[in-house]
Scaffold this motif. Structure first.
Motif, PDB file in Angstrom:
ATOM      1  N   ARG A  80       0.818  -1.222   0.000  1.00 27.94           N
ATOM      2  CA  ARG A  80       0.000   0.000   0.000  1.00 27.94           C
ATOM      3  C   ARG A  80       0.847   1.266   0.000  1.00 27.94           C
ATOM      4  N   ILE A  81       0.246   2.315  -0.529  1.00 32.21           N
ATOM      5  CA  ILE A  81       0.914   3.617  -0.579  1.00 32.21           C
ATOM      6  C   ILE A  81       0.059   4.633   0.181  1.00 32.21           C
ATOM      7  N   ASP A  82       0.668   5.333   1.112  1.00 32.70           N
ATOM      8  CA  ASP A  82       0.013   6.476   1.732  1.00 32.70           C
ATOM      9  C   ASP A  82       0.630   7.720   1.128  1.00 32.70           C
ATOM     10  N   THR A  83      -0.205   8.663   0.701  1.00 27.90           N
ATOM     11  CA  THR A  83       0.338   9.871   0.094  1.00 27.90           C
ATOM     12  C   THR A  83      -0.396  11.101   0.614  1.00 27.90           C
ATOM     13  N   ILE A  84       0.386  12.136   0.938  1.00 26.30           N
ATOM     14  CA  ILE A  84      -0.147  13.307   1.639  1.00 26.30           C
ATOM     15  C   ILE A  84      -0.094  14.555   0.754  1.00 26.30           C
ATOM     16  N   ASP A  85      -1.170  15.312   0.755  1.00 26.12           N
ATOM     17  CA  ASP A  85      -1.150  16.648   0.138  1.00 26.12           C
ATOM     18  C   ASP A  85      -2.152  17.536   0.866  1.00 26.12           C
ATOM     19  N   ARG A  86      -1.957  18.861   0.693  1.00 24.14           N
ATOM     20  CA  ARG A  86      -2.843  19.790   1.403  1.00 24.14           C
ATOM     21  C   ARG A  86      -3.643  20.677   0.451  1.00 24.14           C
ATOM     22  N   TYR A  87      -3.425  20.480  -0.846  1.00 23.20           N
ATOM     23  CA  TYR A  87      -3.976  21.395  -1.844  1.00 23.20           C
ATOM     24  C   TYR A  87      -5.220  20.760  -2.467  1.00 23.20           C
ATOM     25  N   GLU A  88      -6.370  21.336  -2.122  1.00 22.57           N
ATOM     26  CA  GLU A  88      -7.663  20.716  -2.467  1.00 22.57           C
ATOM     27  C   GLU A  88      -7.807  20.417  -3.966  1.00 22.57           C
ATOM     28  N   LEU A  89      -7.421  21.365  -4.798  1.00 22.24           N
ATOM     29  CA  LEU A  89      -7.580  21.161  -6.237  1.00 22.24           C
ATOM     30  C   LEU A  89      -6.781  19.939  -6.708  1.00 22.24           C
TER      31      LEU A  89
END
Ligand code: SAH
Ligand code: MG
Length: 212
Positions: A80-89
């Motif tokens: 599995r891959i967990d990936t983080i971002d904060r930019y809604e678009l």
């Protein structure tokens, strides 16, 4: 570009091209100026990934999901891959792309500021790909080290930042702080006893650190 242009052109012309959704996303990124990994970095990640066959990958900086989808091709079955971002678009686009690729059960997109999210994660990873705000790398580092298994790899992208990190001659004023932080980050990961780090002038600069 930190490499001679003719070298990059040659490499890009020679390495295997992606097809399917990855090729589509490459076109989308180009048209919409989304900073996905460069082709020569993508191929490096693939080779490293296939050699390591990680079960769990953590990515900081999802954007449209390009590198996460690339990583799905090197995972150990059931991984599995967990990936983080904060930019809604970007997150919306990433969700759409992950669904389109049929990878909803493989790629877990986490919304939030990476520093806060990292602090809440507990499971350890075989491979961590750092590809977010460069000025924050020093702050991300302790959390990444805590979350990385021994024998695992921390791969940091854009660490030479258009060459500015290597020489003051290229540094533009408004990037001074980021460059300073990247230099300090590199000095740290190169001097730590628990890491063995290699700095590669590929793409925008990639550091590969093995955790002992
Ligand atoms: N890894 C992607 C590209 C990531 S671009 C690929 O190669 O396909 C960098 C992304 O990091 C941007 O989408 C930006 O929103 C995100 N980002 C930057 N700083 C962040 C932070 N502190 N927390 C969460 N996301 C961050
Ligand atoms: Mg990058």
């Amino acid at each position: 570009m930190i490499c001679y242009e003719y070298i990059n052109n040659y490499i890009r012309k020679t390495i295997k091209k992606n097809d399917g959704i990855l090729a589509e996303l490459e076109d989308f990124a180009k048209e919409n100026h989304v900073p996905i990994v460069h082709p020569e970095v993508a191929s490096l990640l693939r080779v490293i990934g296939l050699s390591l066959r990680p079960s769990r990958i953590l990515e900081v900086g999802t954007a449209i999901g390009y590198s996460a989808i690339l990583f799905s091709t090197v995972l150990e079955p059931g991984g599995r891959i967990d990936t983080i971002d904060r930019y809604e678009l970007m997150l919306q686009r990433a969700r759409t792309n992950v669904k389109k690729a049929g990878l909803q059960d493989v790629i877990n997109i986490i919304e939030g500021d990476a520093l806060e999210v990292l602090k809440c994660l507990e499971h350890k990873y075989d491979m961590i790909f750092l590809d977010a705000a460069k000025g924050q790398y020093p702050e991300f580092l302790p959390e990444c080290l805590r979350l990385l298994k021994s024998g695992g790899l921390l791969i940091s992208d854009n660490i030479l930042y258009k060459g500015m990190v290597a020489t003051d001659e290229l540094v533009v004023r408004r990037k001074k702080t980021i460059v300073k932080r990247l230099r300090s980050y590199l000095e740290t990961i190169c001097s730590m006893d628990e890491l063995e780090t290699s700095i590669l002038p590929v793409g925008d600069g990639v550091a590969i650190s093995y955790k002992k």
